[in-house]
Design a protein around this motif. Structure first.
Motif, short mmCIF file in Angstrom:
data_model
loop_
_atom_site.label_atom_id
_atom_site.label_comp_id
_atom_site.label_asym_id
_atom_site.label_seq_id
_atom_site.Cartn_x
_atom_site.Cartn_y
_atom_site.Cartn_z
N GLU A 147 -17.72 41.84 33.06
CA GLU A 147 -19.67 41.39 33.28
C GLU A 147 -20.11 41.80 34.60
O GLU A 147 -20.88 42.16 34.32
CB GLU A 147 -19.20 39.51 33.03
N ALA A 148 -18.96 42.51 34.92
CA ALA A 148 -19.22 43.17 36.55
C ALA A 148 -20.42 44.46 35.95
O ALA A 148 -21.05 44.74 36.75
CB ALA A 148 -18.75 43.50 36.62
N SER A 154 -21.30 43.27 41.38
CA SER A 154 -20.77 42.78 41.83
C SER A 154 -20.00 42.96 43.36
O SER A 154 -20.26 43.25 43.66
CB SER A 154 -19.34 42.89 40.95
N PHE A 155 -19.37 41.52 43.72
CA PHE A 155 -18.85 41.32 45.50
C PHE A 155 -18.09 41.86 45.89
O PHE A 155 -16.98 41.86 45.80
CB PHE A 155 -19.16 39.72 45.94
N ASN A 211 -14.68 34.25 32.29
CA ASN A 211 -15.10 34.90 31.13
C ASN A 211 -13.84 36.47 30.82
O ASN A 211 -13.36 36.78 29.38
CB ASN A 211 -16.56 35.30 30.36
N ASP A 212 -14.00 37.09 31.18
CA ASP A 212 -13.64 38.71 31.46
C ASP A 212 -11.84 38.32 30.86
O ASP A 212 -10.75 38.33 30.22
CB ASP A 212 -13.59 39.25 32.53
N ALA A 213 -11.56 37.10 31.83
CA ALA A 213 -9.80 36.79 32.76
C ALA A 213 -9.72 36.08 30.79
O ALA A 213 -8.31 36.29 30.36
CB ALA A 213 -9.56 36.08 33.46
N PRO A 353 -18.26 31.10 35.82
CA PRO A 353 -17.83 32.06 34.79
C PRO A 353 -17.97 33.34 34.84
O PRO A 353 -17.17 34.07 34.42
CB PRO A 353 -17.78 30.67 33.52
N ASP A 354 -19.06 33.57 35.41
CA ASP A 354 -19.57 35.08 35.19
C ASP A 354 -19.30 35.83 36.33
O ASP A 354 -20.07 36.95 36.48
CB ASP A 354 -20.99 34.93 34.83
N SER A 355 -19.01 34.87 37.78
CA SER A 355 -18.70 36.12 38.96
C SER A 355 -18.39 36.53 38.90
O SER A 355 -17.08 36.70 38.46
CB SER A 355 -19.06 34.50 39.98
#
Ligand SMILES: [Ca+2]
Ligand SMILES: [Ca+2]
Length: 375
Positions: A147-148, A154-155, A211-213, A353-355
């Protein structure tokens, strides 16, 4: 055809190779750099790295409809192999009752309390945080896009950025100004587009969303642990202790986890051996055989976030039925007692969940040991 079994074998072989190399190199804040004064003594901005919390988000970061990842054609059913040695780094966590949470919360607003009886079934847990190497093999096998990468940013902890990237920054998180959304930061480029992971393949993967995880764990025929399972695994049979190993942070003056020493966020001395993130093999295991279950990187769990917990006995609790945020556990290399004292088994925090962020990773669990691990 390159099968899933092939890729899983590669994960096993290459993981062992990498772990035996035992990289001691860590990336992180450059010593002596000066950062804005922290304004909130209670938090490191653990929960500040949610996407909706970006100030003045650039319209170019609007989420696109994710492409359908081709990964799920690589199912175990389609690609089963007869036997892969049982070395894929999972340990059995015994079922049973334990005390979850605490009656002495450090952060009441986080819902660390009350201490409550929880029973979980036996399950399996990854020994290590998921590494860059393991995640790369997943991506190479499936074409998965995080998602990043989809969002385009991303942070990242500002102190980890190069001067070139820092000069381009326009946004920050108001409650935690040391967090900045960086264009081009993703799991392959943890400190932005001019960084890479080539000498950190045995470090935990970061900039991965919930979500990636979930996608990675599913491909590995695993799943994310529930918060209760994670905390059961963290406590390793010890009753109402702060840390996996007991109540003293540094027994025998030895560090047991990768956290921050020095004045956050200005200076990380790396007294524990590691400024920044460290290899997933670093530090001793807890009594259940898990590495870095607290510290190094935060770990996603399956549960939605909620802060009200009834005190009665619960059996295999799964958290609220729905929500906006997912629970993450264990704290990270950015945690200090003064800022984000969350490298305790009862501590918790949350993100959407998208962070994704540079201090947030995961490990998988499984109800049954996957077939490719069984001997
Ligand atoms: Ca450290
Ligand atoms: Ca961890």
């Amino acid at each position: 055809m390159v099968t899933k079994g092939y890729w899983v074998s590669l994960v096993v072989v290459l993981s062992l190779t990498a772990f035996s190399l035992g990289s001691e190199e860590c990336q992180g804040m450059k010593n002596g750099e000066t950062k804005p004064e922290a304004s909130d003594g209670s938090t490191c901005g653990c929960a500040a790295t949610s996407r909706q919390k970006i100030e003045n988000p650039d319209s170019s970061t609007t989420k696109e409809e994710p492409e359908e990842a081709p990964n799920f054609k690589y199912t175990l059913e389609a690609n089963r192999v007869p036997s892969i040695p049982n070395i894929h780094h999972m340990v059995k966590i015994p079922g049973g009752e334990f005390i979850m949470g605490t009656n002495e919360p450090v952060f009441e607003a986080d819902g660390e309390h009350p201490a409550r009886r929880v029973k979980v079934k036996e399950f399996y847990m990854d020994t290590y945080e998921v590494s860059n190497m393991a995640f790369e093999l997943f991506v190479k096998a499936t074409g998965y896009k995080t998602e990043a990468e989809t969002f385009g940013d991303s942070f990242v902890l500002e102190g980890e950025l190069s001067e070139a990237i820092r000069s381009t920054l326009t946004n920050a998180v108001a409650a935690a100004p040391w967090w900045v959304p960086v264009k081009g930061a993703d799991w392959r480029h943890p400190e932005g587009p001019d960084s890479n992971i080539s000498d950190r393949m045995d470090h935990p993967v970061v900039h991965v969303s919930w979500n990636d995880a979930v996608a990675y764990c599913k491909w590995m025929d695993k799943r994310l642990p529930t918060e209760a399972e994670w905390e059961r695994a963290c406590r390793a049979g010890k009753r109402e202790r702060l840390f996996p190993w007991g109540n003293k942070l540094t027994p025998k003056d030895e560090f047991r986890a990768n956290i921050w020493q020095g004045e956050f966020p200005n200076f990380d001395s790396g007294e524990d051996g590691y400024p920044g993130r460290c290899p997933i093999t670093a530090f001793p295991t807890n009594d259940y055989g898990l590495k870095n279950i607290v510290g190094n990187v935060w770990e996603w769990t399956a549960d939605w976030w909620g802060i009200s917990h009834s005190p009665g006995l619960k059996v295999d609790p799964r958290g609220p039925k729905s929500g906006e945020d997912k629970v993450k556990k264990g704290g990270s290399y950015m945690c200090t007692k003064e800022y984000c004292y969350r490298y305790r088994c009862a501590a918790r925090s949350q993100n959407t969940p998208d962070s994704s962020a540079g201090n947030l990773g995961f490990r998988c669990a499984a109800s049954q040991l996957p077939d490719y691990i069984k001997e």
